[in-house]
Design a protein around this motif. Structure first.
Motif, PDB file in Angstrom:
ATOM      1  N   TYR A 232      33.658  43.963  79.593  1.00  0.00           N
ATOM      2  CA  TYR A 232      33.957  43.118  78.653  1.00  0.00           C
ATOM      3  C   TYR A 232      34.923  41.948  79.458  1.00  0.00           C
ATOM      4  O   TYR A 232      34.551  40.562  78.693  1.00  0.00           O
ATOM      5  N   GLY A 233      35.606  42.243  80.043  1.00  0.00           N
ATOM      6  CA  GLY A 233      36.471  41.319  80.756  1.00  0.00           C
ATOM      7  C   GLY A 233      35.793  40.364  81.573  1.00  0.00           C
ATOM      8  O   GLY A 233      36.128  39.168  81.282  1.00  0.00           O
ATOM      9  N   ALA A 234      34.910  40.687  82.369  1.00  0.00           N
ATOM     10  CA  ALA A 234      33.986  39.902  83.152  1.00  0.00           C
ATOM     11  C   ALA A 234      33.189  38.822  82.250  1.00  0.00           C
ATOM     12  O   ALA A 234      32.891  37.862  82.504  1.00  0.00           O
ATOM     13  N   ALA A 235      32.887  39.418  81.064  1.00  0.00           N
ATOM     14  CA  ALA A 235      31.988  38.516  80.179  1.00  0.00           C
ATOM     15  C   ALA A 235      32.905  37.276  79.533  1.00  0.00           C
ATOM     16  O   ALA A 235      32.237  36.281  79.406  1.00  0.00           O
ATOM     17  N   VAL A 236      34.185  37.883  79.555  1.00  0.00           N
ATOM     18  CA  VAL A 236      34.892  36.703  78.798  1.00  0.00           C
ATOM     19  C   VAL A 236      35.128  35.625  79.892  1.00  0.00           C
ATOM     20  O   VAL A 236      35.352  34.461  79.548  1.00  0.00           O
ATOM     21  N   LEU A 237      35.436  36.162  80.949  1.00  0.00           N
ATOM     22  CA  LEU A 237      35.685  35.145  82.179  1.00  0.00           C
ATOM     23  C   LEU A 237      34.620  34.216  82.266  1.00  0.00           C
ATOM     24  O   LEU A 237      34.497  33.262  82.679  1.00  0.00           O
TER      25      LEU A 237
ATOM     26  N   MET B 267      21.785  51.230  75.578  1.00  0.00           N
ATOM     27  CA  MET B 267      22.812  51.391  76.942  1.00  0.00           C
ATOM     28  C   MET B 267      23.384  52.501  76.809  1.00  0.00           C
ATOM     29  O   MET B 267      23.777  53.129  76.036  1.00  0.00           O
ATOM     30  N   PRO B 268      23.876  53.093  78.167  1.00  0.00           N
ATOM     31  CA  PRO B 268      24.653  54.208  78.103  1.00  0.00           C
ATOM     32  C   PRO B 268      25.889  54.087  77.654  1.00  0.00           C
ATOM     33  O   PRO B 268      26.532  53.128  77.926  1.00  0.00           O
ATOM     34  N   PRO B 269      26.183  54.833  77.001  1.00  0.00           N
ATOM     35  CA  PRO B 269      27.746  54.808  75.924  1.00  0.00           C
ATOM     36  C   PRO B 269      28.503  55.459  77.075  1.00  0.00           C
ATOM     37  O   PRO B 269      28.324  56.164  78.139  1.00  0.00           O
ATOM     38  N   LEU B 270      29.776  54.951  77.110  1.00  0.00           N
ATOM     39  CA  LEU B 270      30.846  55.157  78.211  1.00  0.00           C
ATOM     40  C   LEU B 270      31.862  56.213  77.351  1.00  0.00           C
ATOM     41  O   LEU B 270      32.188  55.987  76.151  1.00  0.00           O
ATOM     42  N   ALA B 271      32.150  57.319  77.766  1.00  0.00           N
ATOM     43  CA  ALA B 271      33.448  58.203  77.334  1.00  0.00           C
ATOM     44  C   ALA B 271      34.627  57.702  77.383  1.00  0.00           C
ATOM     45  O   ALA B 271      35.036  57.065  78.361  1.00  0.00           O
ATOM     46  N   LEU B 272      35.404  57.854  76.287  1.00  0.00           N
ATOM     47  CA  LEU B 272      36.909  57.430  76.340  1.00  0.00           C
ATOM     48  C   LEU B 272      37.565  58.792  76.975  1.00  0.00           C
ATOM     49  O   LEU B 272      38.246  59.499  76.366  1.00  0.00           O
ATOM     50  N   THR B 273      38.012  58.415  78.186  1.00  0.00           N
ATOM     51  CA  THR B 273      38.621  59.274  78.961  1.00  0.00           C
ATOM     52  C   THR B 273      40.134  59.116  79.199  1.00  0.00           C
ATOM     53  O   THR B 273      41.056  59.874  79.869  1.00  0.00           O
ATOM     54  N   GLY B 274      40.331  57.668  78.940  1.00  0.00           N
ATOM     55  CA  GLY B 274      41.810  57.329  79.243  1.00  0.00           C
ATOM     56  C   GLY B 274      41.832  56.441  80.464  1.00  0.00           C
ATOM     57  O   GLY B 274      42.963  55.815  80.815  1.00  0.00           O
TER      58      GLY B 274
ATOM     59  N   ASP C 293      35.066  48.297  70.708  1.00  0.00           N
ATOM     60  CA  ASP C 293      34.247  48.922  69.682  1.00  0.00           C
ATOM     61  C   ASP C 293      34.857  50.530  69.478  1.00  0.00           C
ATOM     62  O   ASP C 293      33.933  51.200  68.740  1.00  0.00           O
ATOM     63  N   VAL C 294      36.226  50.797  69.710  1.00  0.00           N
ATOM     64  CA  VAL C 294      36.551  52.160  69.520  1.00  0.00           C
ATOM     65  C   VAL C 294      37.899  51.849  68.481  1.00  0.00           C
ATOM     66  O   VAL C 294      38.901  51.421  69.163  1.00  0.00           O
ATOM     67  N   PRO C 295      37.755  52.176  67.477  1.00  0.00           N
ATOM     68  CA  PRO C 295      39.077  51.576  66.322  1.00  0.00           C
ATOM     69  C   PRO C 295      40.171  52.333  66.842  1.00  0.00           C
ATOM     70  O   PRO C 295      41.292  51.461  66.919  1.00  0.00           O
ATOM     71  N   GLU C 296      40.388  53.433  67.492  1.00  0.00           N
ATOM     72  CA  GLU C 296      41.517  54.215  67.810  1.00  0.00           C
ATOM     73  C   GLU C 296      42.187  53.456  69.187  1.00  0.00           C
ATOM     74  O   GLU C 296      43.378  53.738  69.495  1.00  0.00           O
ATOM     75  N   GLU C 297      41.260  52.870  69.916  1.00  0.00           N
ATOM     76  CA  GLU C 297      41.611  52.287  71.227  1.00  0.00           C
ATOM     77  C   GLU C 297      41.809  50.912  70.960  1.00  0.00           C
ATOM     78  O   GLU C 297      42.304  50.302  71.778  1.00  0.00           O
ATOM     79  N   ASN C 298      41.706  50.294  69.792  1.00  0.00           N
ATOM     80  CA  ASN C 298      41.892  48.806  69.608  1.00  0.00           C
ATOM     81  C   ASN C 298      43.090  48.066  70.175  1.00  0.00           C
ATOM     82  O   ASN C 298      42.981  47.002  70.658  1.00  0.00           O
ATOM     83  N   TYR C 299      44.280  48.835  69.971  1.00  0.00           N
ATOM     84  CA  TYR C 299      45.666  48.114  70.482  1.00  0.00           C
ATOM     85  C   TYR C 299      45.427  47.733  71.770  1.00  0.00           C
ATOM     86  O   TYR C 299      45.810  46.924  72.428  1.00  0.00           O
ATOM     87  N   TRP C 300      44.824  48.847  72.682  1.00  0.00           N
ATOM     88  CA  TRP C 300      44.828  48.625  74.272  1.00  0.00           C
ATOM     89  C   TRP C 300      43.869  47.547  74.537  1.00  0.00           C
ATOM     90  O   TRP C 300      44.025  46.866  75.564  1.00  0.00           O
ATOM     91  N   PHE C 301      42.586  47.712  73.820  1.00  0.00           N
ATOM     92  CA  PHE C 301      41.657  46.867  74.135  1.00  0.00           C
ATOM     93  C   PHE C 301      42.048  45.415  73.851  1.00  0.00           C
ATOM     94  O   PHE C 301      41.992  44.268  74.849  1.00  0.00           O
ATOM     95  N   ARG C 302      42.729  44.971  72.676  1.00  0.00           N
ATOM     96  CA  ARG C 302      43.233  43.767  72.457  1.00  0.00           C
ATOM     97  C   ARG C 302      44.301  43.413  73.435  1.00  0.00           C
ATOM     98  O   ARG C 302      44.262  42.317  73.649  1.00  0.00           O
ATOM     99  N   ARG C 303      45.199  44.191  73.929  1.00  0.00           N
ATOM    100  CA  ARG C 303      46.365  44.056  74.897  1.00  0.00           C
ATOM    101  C   ARG C 303      45.732  43.553  75.997  1.00  0.00           C
ATOM    102  O   ARG C 303      46.047  42.604  76.700  1.00  0.00           O
TER     103      ARG C 303
END
Length: 246
Positions: free
Chosen positions: A50-55, A1-8, A14-24
């Motif tokens: 990911y959120g749509a998949a959770v819903l 699948m096409p990767p997405l860049a971490l732009t903010g 699945d990005v360790p340094e982004e995990n706080y915001w992802f879990r929030r």
């Protein structure tokens, strides 16, 4: 699948340094999922998907809508469920109908949110909208944080003033730290920020701590001081308006 860049601009799993915001953000999606069982749901500005998949674990039908072509293609390929689909399109053009709209961490990106809120009210009886609390995100006294994607950030009173004219009822909840994040808050007040640099523990500690954060390290409640919340979660209730002269 096409990767997405971490732009903010969007949060990614699945990005360790982004995990706080992802879990929030994930904590809010899971909270909402428990309340939309059996409903038709639109996750607008769904980003990575990911959120749509959770819903879709609880809802009868979910459509994730995003204008970004890379995000749309990524979500379409990564998340496959019989009751889940993705569409590329502007949230302003979404026509519904559906039972609930989910619009998380995006209203602060919108220059003129009022017409968009009117559209939400017209196509769904229930809308979930979240935004970060400016008072806990931005430096004291600042009009907004340094996030370049945010056009406006809201304090609690401003957020209510934005939403309430467009809906019959607005309930506001707050997202707060819990469990180990709450313990980390206490440690910071006790001087942890002076200790870890002096002991050269900063990188080893946070390299372990941040990836270990889970959705359960956040709590959502209407109790306590909402002014101190990390994010505001509004549940907006609409009822059909009678046509003029009806």
């Amino acid at each position: 699948m096409p990767p997405l860049a971490l732009t903010g601009e969007r949060t990614l799993p699945d990005v360790p340094e982004e995990n706080y915001w992802f879990r929030r953000h994930l904590a809010v999606y899971e909270w909402i999922a428990e309340r939309v069982t059996g409903l038709r749901v639109a996750d607008l500005a769904c980003g990575e998907g990911y959120g749509a998949a959770v819903l879709a674990r609880a809802a009868a039908d979910v459509v994730g809508v995003d204008a970004n072509p890379e995000a749309y293609e990524h979500a379409r390929l990564r998340y496959e469920r019989p009751n889940l689909r993705f569409e590329r399109g502007l949230v302003e053009a979404f026509e519904g109908p559906c039972d609930a709209i989910v619009f998380l961490q995006t209203i602060e990106h919108i220059s003129e949110p009022e017409p968009l809120l009117e559209r939400f009210r017209a196509v769904a009886p229930l809308t979930y909208v979240t935004t970060p609390n400016r008072l806990t995100l931005a430096p004291p006294g600042a009009e907004k944080s340094d996030n370049p994607w945010h056009l406006r950030e809201y304090a609690l009173r401003e957020y209510r003033a934005l939403l309430e004219p467009h809906f019959e009822k607005v309930e506001v909840f707050g997202v707060f730290h819990a469990r180990k994040l709450r313990a980390h808050e206490v440690a910071l007040r006790a001087g942890w920020d002076r200790v870890h640099p002096a002991l050269r523990l900063t990188k080893p500690f946070y390299d372990r701590f941040i990836p270990a954060i889970s959705a359960s390290d956040f709590r959502i409640t209407a109790e306590g001081e909402l002014q101190r919340a990390l994010d505001f979660l509004a549940i907006c209730h609409a009822s059909p308006r009678l046509e003029e002269g009806a």
